[in-house]
Motif scaffolding. Structure first.
Motif, short mmCIF file in Angstrom:
data_model
loop_
_atom_site.label_atom_id
_atom_site.label_comp_id
_atom_site.label_asym_id
_atom_site.label_seq_id
_atom_site.Cartn_x
_atom_site.Cartn_y
_atom_site.Cartn_z
N ASN A 338 0.83 -1.21 0.00
CA ASN A 338 0.00 0.00 0.00
C ASN A 338 0.86 1.26 0.00
OD1 ASN A 338 -2.49 1.24 -0.15
ND2 ASN A 338 -2.85 1.20 2.05
N TYR A 339 2.04 1.19 0.62
CA TYR A 339 2.96 2.33 0.57
C TYR A 339 3.44 2.55 -0.86
CZ TYR A 339 6.91 5.40 1.30
OH TYR A 339 7.78 6.47 1.22
N ILE A 340 3.84 1.47 -1.54
CA ILE A 340 4.32 1.59 -2.92
C ILE A 340 3.25 2.17 -3.83
CG2 ILE A 340 4.97 0.21 -4.95
CD1 ILE A 340 6.54 -1.62 -3.09
N HIS A 341 2.00 1.80 -3.60
CA HIS A 341 0.90 2.28 -4.44
C HIS A 341 0.25 3.55 -3.88
CE1 HIS A 341 1.11 -0.98 -7.27
NE2 HIS A 341 1.03 -1.88 -6.30
N ASN A 342 1.00 4.27 -3.04
CA ASN A 342 0.58 5.59 -2.55
C ASN A 342 -0.76 5.56 -1.83
OD1 ASN A 342 1.26 8.34 -2.24
ND2 ASN A 342 -0.16 8.91 -3.87
N PHE A 343 -0.97 4.52 -1.01
CA PHE A 343 -2.15 4.39 -0.15
C PHE A 343 -3.47 4.38 -0.92
CE2 PHE A 343 0.92 7.52 1.74
CZ PHE A 343 1.67 6.59 2.43
N SER A 344 -3.42 3.88 -2.16
CA SER A 344 -4.62 3.88 -3.01
C SER A 344 -5.51 2.67 -2.75
CB SER A 344 -4.21 3.89 -4.48
OG SER A 344 -3.45 2.72 -4.81
N ILE A 345 -5.03 1.71 -1.95
CA ILE A 345 -5.78 0.46 -1.76
C ILE A 345 -6.82 0.65 -0.66
CG2 ILE A 345 -5.61 -1.98 -1.18
CD1 ILE A 345 -2.73 -1.89 -2.22
N ASP A 346 -8.09 0.65 -1.06
CA ASP A 346 -9.17 0.84 -0.10
C ASP A 346 -10.00 -0.42 0.06
OD1 ASP A 346 -10.44 2.63 1.71
OD2 ASP A 346 -12.11 2.81 0.33
N SER A 347 -9.89 -1.33 -0.92
CA SER A 347 -10.68 -2.56 -0.88
C SER A 347 -9.93 -3.64 -0.11
CB SER A 347 -10.99 -3.05 -2.30
OG SER A 347 -11.77 -2.11 -2.98
N CYS A 348 -9.92 -3.51 1.21
CA CYS A 348 -9.17 -4.45 2.04
C CYS A 348 -9.80 -4.51 3.43
CB CYS A 348 -7.71 -4.01 2.16
SG CYS A 348 -7.51 -2.41 2.95
N ALA A 349 -9.44 -5.54 4.16
CA ALA A 349 -9.92 -5.69 5.54
C ALA A 349 -9.00 -6.62 6.29
CB ALA A 349 -11.35 -6.22 5.56
N GLY A 350 -8.84 -6.38 7.58
CA GLY A 350 -8.04 -7.26 8.42
C GLY A 350 -8.91 -8.31 9.08
N ASP A 351 -8.29 -9.43 9.50
CA ASP A 351 -9.07 -10.50 10.11
C ASP A 351 -8.62 -10.86 11.51
OD1 ASP A 351 -6.67 -11.75 9.61
OD2 ASP A 351 -7.54 -13.54 8.71
N GLY A 352 -7.58 -10.19 12.04
CA GLY A 352 -7.08 -10.50 13.37
C GLY A 352 -6.11 -11.65 13.39
N ASN A 353 -6.00 -12.39 12.27
CA ASN A 353 -5.10 -13.54 12.20
C ASN A 353 -3.72 -13.17 11.67
OD1 ASN A 353 -7.00 -15.38 13.17
ND2 ASN A 353 -7.82 -15.76 11.14
N GLY A 354 -3.42 -11.87 11.64
CA GLY A 354 -2.13 -11.44 11.13
C GLY A 354 -2.10 -11.24 9.64
N TYR A 355 -3.27 -11.37 8.99
CA TYR A 355 -3.36 -11.21 7.55
C TYR A 355 -4.25 -10.02 7.21
CZ TYR A 355 -1.46 -15.95 7.38
OH TYR A 355 -0.67 -17.05 7.54
N VAL A 356 -4.04 -9.51 5.99
CA VAL A 356 -4.93 -8.50 5.43
C VAL A 356 -5.51 -9.09 4.15
CG1 VAL A 356 -5.09 -6.21 4.41
CG2 VAL A 356 -3.66 -6.58 6.41
N TYR A 357 -6.81 -8.95 3.97
CA TYR A 357 -7.46 -9.39 2.74
C TYR A 357 -7.49 -8.20 1.79
CZ TYR A 357 -9.18 -13.17 5.76
OH TYR A 357 -9.28 -14.22 6.63
N ASP A 358 -6.78 -8.33 0.69
CA ASP A 358 -6.55 -7.21 -0.23
C ASP A 358 -7.08 -7.59 -1.62
OD1 ASP A 358 -5.44 -5.29 -1.90
OD2 ASP A 358 -3.44 -6.16 -1.80
N LEU A 359 -8.01 -6.80 -2.16
CA LEU A 359 -8.68 -7.14 -3.41
C LEU A 359 -8.05 -6.49 -4.63
CD1 LEU A 359 -12.41 -6.89 -2.24
CD2 LEU A 359 -10.94 -8.89 -2.31
N THR A 360 -6.78 -6.14 -4.57
CA THR A 360 -6.17 -5.44 -5.69
C THR A 360 -5.00 -6.22 -6.29
OG1 THR A 360 -4.60 -4.22 -4.30
CG2 THR A 360 -6.77 -3.21 -4.65
N ASP A 361 -4.69 -5.87 -7.53
CA ASP A 361 -3.55 -6.46 -8.24
C ASP A 361 -2.26 -5.94 -7.62
OD1 ASP A 361 -1.46 -6.00 -10.69
OD2 ASP A 361 -2.63 -7.83 -10.98
N ASP A 362 -1.28 -6.83 -7.45
CA ASP A 362 -0.04 -6.44 -6.78
C ASP A 362 0.73 -5.38 -7.57
OD1 ASP A 362 -0.59 -8.15 -4.73
OD2 ASP A 362 0.74 -9.75 -5.41
N ARG A 363 0.73 -5.46 -8.89
CA ARG A 363 1.59 -4.59 -9.69
C ARG A 363 1.00 -3.20 -9.94
NH1 ARG A 363 5.53 -7.56 -13.92
NH2 ARG A 363 6.22 -9.24 -12.55
N ASN A 364 -0.34 -3.10 -10.04
CA ASN A 364 -0.90 -1.78 -10.34
C ASN A 364 -1.78 -1.21 -9.24
OD1 ASN A 364 -3.42 -3.08 -10.62
ND2 ASN A 364 -3.11 -3.39 -12.82
#
Length: 536
Positions: A338-364
């Motif tokens: 998210n830092y690399i993509h200038n905080f543009s990733i809004d479609s995400c959520a944490g689950d408490g298990n140490g993971y983040v669910y992220d609905l975006t493409d890694d490269r763009n």
């Protein structure tokens, strides 16, 4: 080993005066409050045995700001900065530990089935953290022994109803406002959910007070239980309640707009009404709106009719994330991405298990194909003056759902006014935009907090990040990279290399080489860009 920096938020925090260490001060001169473990010291260097848990589980208090990097459904216990680590299994193919950022997630991962053993685990750890003020089992609570139901729609769009019993109430100093509960699901429900629906659910879970009251009400309504001893007759308006209702039918499809562009739409049938959640374009981008019509012939709109939602009820719109395996990322990797993509990733959520669910493409950093066909992926965050009508929640299997309605927090006047302003107009035929509660972190704080988080990464965090940053630039040095992404990648990579140098861990030599190789590729891209500009 690094020494405490004396500058971070934990080094400068006051003693909690509640943990077992603070309460035993004077007996050992070197004792330090368990919450005051320097953010810069890696987890493995300050970890302690996780009291009450099975052997080799560990915990430490780390940077408390980690919890703000992704929208997360509400946590039951407020233990900011608490990180727990599960021991590696001999049968596991991975060499990376799993970290938990909520106590209830770690509790579920232990997968206990004996109620007494599970109760002792909770009491033992909380007494270590909170001392004599810690929550204790409160067997006289009205809900203990009551039947319970948690209904939700699984990833395949099928309705699941998990039945169980409220086995334990935990209460702090007899204050009912802080109650949490342990639910024991029925074995036959767990077996059916796993074999028929592919949904894996732990036998014992911790839930909030509002979920406990709501789950018991949900069971009574399903079982048609009435009378003076029922939950509904015993509850008052000051009690917060929450339970989900699942649609009778649902359909997701892509529909073509007047301009020929196809957009996702979700249609839900519930209690004789049809709800349509559709995506549309406006001046600020893509938004999601809801409309409602009655299925009663001759009464298309719901004029002068009350909402079909009872206090505490939220409509389950389905699974928001994860949708595919690659959506699941360790928190440090998401911070880097998210830092690399200038905080543009809004479609995400944490689950408490140490993971983040992220609905975006890694490269763009754009929403990936699987998410583009889901209308829930386009729900926007509300602004400061708006009241959200979409809420996040975790189902018993750990997936994040989006829910429509108004949360009942034990304040009837607040609930009634929001229902009248936001929900009732929909039942009268109006189309309204739906919004989600916004992230707590404001834009002006993001740059500093993300870089600070990376400066506190431990060895395992850096190994995962090095692998991720390397995957972004695999292939030719001429890979196309935007100017902003190029500069932010270099900034993050240099920050990680500085942390590697600071840790001095030989295990990170390979990570350092991989990050340096990525830096070389990014700089090659920069050189090619400059050469092309010179030719022009």
């Amino acid at each position: 080993r690094l020494t405490p920096c004396g500058e971070c938020i934990l080094c400068n925090a006051p003693d909690c005066e509640r943990c077992s260490v603070c309460l035993s001060k004077g007996q050992t001169e070197s004792d330090i409050c368990i919450r005051k473990s320097c953010c810069k010291i890696p987890f493995e260097d300050k970890a302690k045995s996780l009291v009450g848990f099975p052997p080799n589980w560990q915990y430490a208090f780390c940077d408390p700001n980690q919890g703000i990097f992704a929208k997360a459904p509400r946590q039951i216990l407020s233990l900011a900065g608490l990180v727990m680590r599960r021991p590696l299994s001999a049968a596991s193919p991975t060499t990376m530990h799993q970290y938990f950022h909520s106590f209830e997630a770690a509790f579920s991962a232990v997968q206990l089935e004996d109620i007494k053993e599970a109760t002792k685990l909770v009491e033992t750890f909380l007494s270590h953290v909170h001392g004599s003020d810690a929550m204790k089992s409160y067997p006289d609570h009205f809900l203990v022994g009551r039947r319970f139901c948690f209904e939700f729609t699984n990833i395949n769009g099928m309705n699941v109803a998990m039945f169980g019993v409220i086995s334990t109430c935990f209460r702090e100093r007899s204050e009912a406002e802080t109650d949490i509960f342990m639910i024991q699901y029925d074995l036959d429900c767990i077996e059916i959910a796993l074999k028929s629906l592919g949904t894996n659910i732990p036998r014992l879970q911790l839930i909030s007070s509002e979920q406990a009251w709501g789950g018991c009400i949900s069971f009574e309504r399903k079982a048609r239980i009435h009378g003076r001893h029922s939950i509904v007759r015993s509850i008052d308006q000051a009690t917060a309640v929450e339970y989900w209702v699942t649609p009778d039918m649902r359909m997701e499809e892509m529909v073509e707009q007047e301009d020929g562009i196809k957009v996702p739409m979700l249609t839900i049938l519930l209690r004789g009404y049809k709800f349509v959640f559709s995506a549309h374009n406006d001046d600020e981008g893509i938004a999601v709106s809801v409309s409602c019509t009655s299925m009663n012939v001759g009464n298309g709109n719901c004029n002068n009719e009350k909402s079909i939602l009872k206090p505490g009820e939220l409509i389950d719109l389905g699974v928001f994330c994860p949708l595919i395996d690659s959506d699941i990322k360790p928190l440090p990797v998401f911070v880097l991405k998210n830092y690399i993509h200038n905080f543009s990733i809004d479609s995400c959520a944490g689950d408490g298990n140490g993971y983040v669910y992220d609905l975006t493409d890694d490269r763009n950093g754009m929403i990936h194909i699987a998410a583009k066909i889901k209308v829930l992926s386009y729900v926007r965050s509300c602004n400061a003056s708006e009241v959200p009508t979409i809420h996040g929640g975790l189902d018993p299997s750990g997936r994040v759902h989006l829910l429509y309605g108004v949360r009942y927090r034990g304040d009837w006047e607040e609930y009634s006014s929001i229902m009248e302003a936001e929900i009732q107009p929909v039942f009268r035929g109006e189309q309204r935009e739906v919004t989600l509660a916004r992230n707590l972190m404001m834009n002006e704080h993001q740059e500093w907090r993300y870089l600070s988080a990376m400066k506190y990464f431990g060895p395992e965090d850096i190994l995962q990040c090095a692998e991720f940053i390397g995957s972004l630039f695999l292939g030719s040095p001429t890979v196309v990279i935007s100017i902003r992404m190029r500069e932010r990648t270099l900034s993050a990579a240099n920050c990680l290399r500085h942390r590697i140098s600071e840790l001095g861990d030989p295990r990170l030599n390979i990570a350092d080489q991989l990050i340096q190789h990525s830096i070389d590729l990014v700089q090659a891209s920069r050189q090619q860009y400059n050469n092309n500009n010179n030719k022009l």
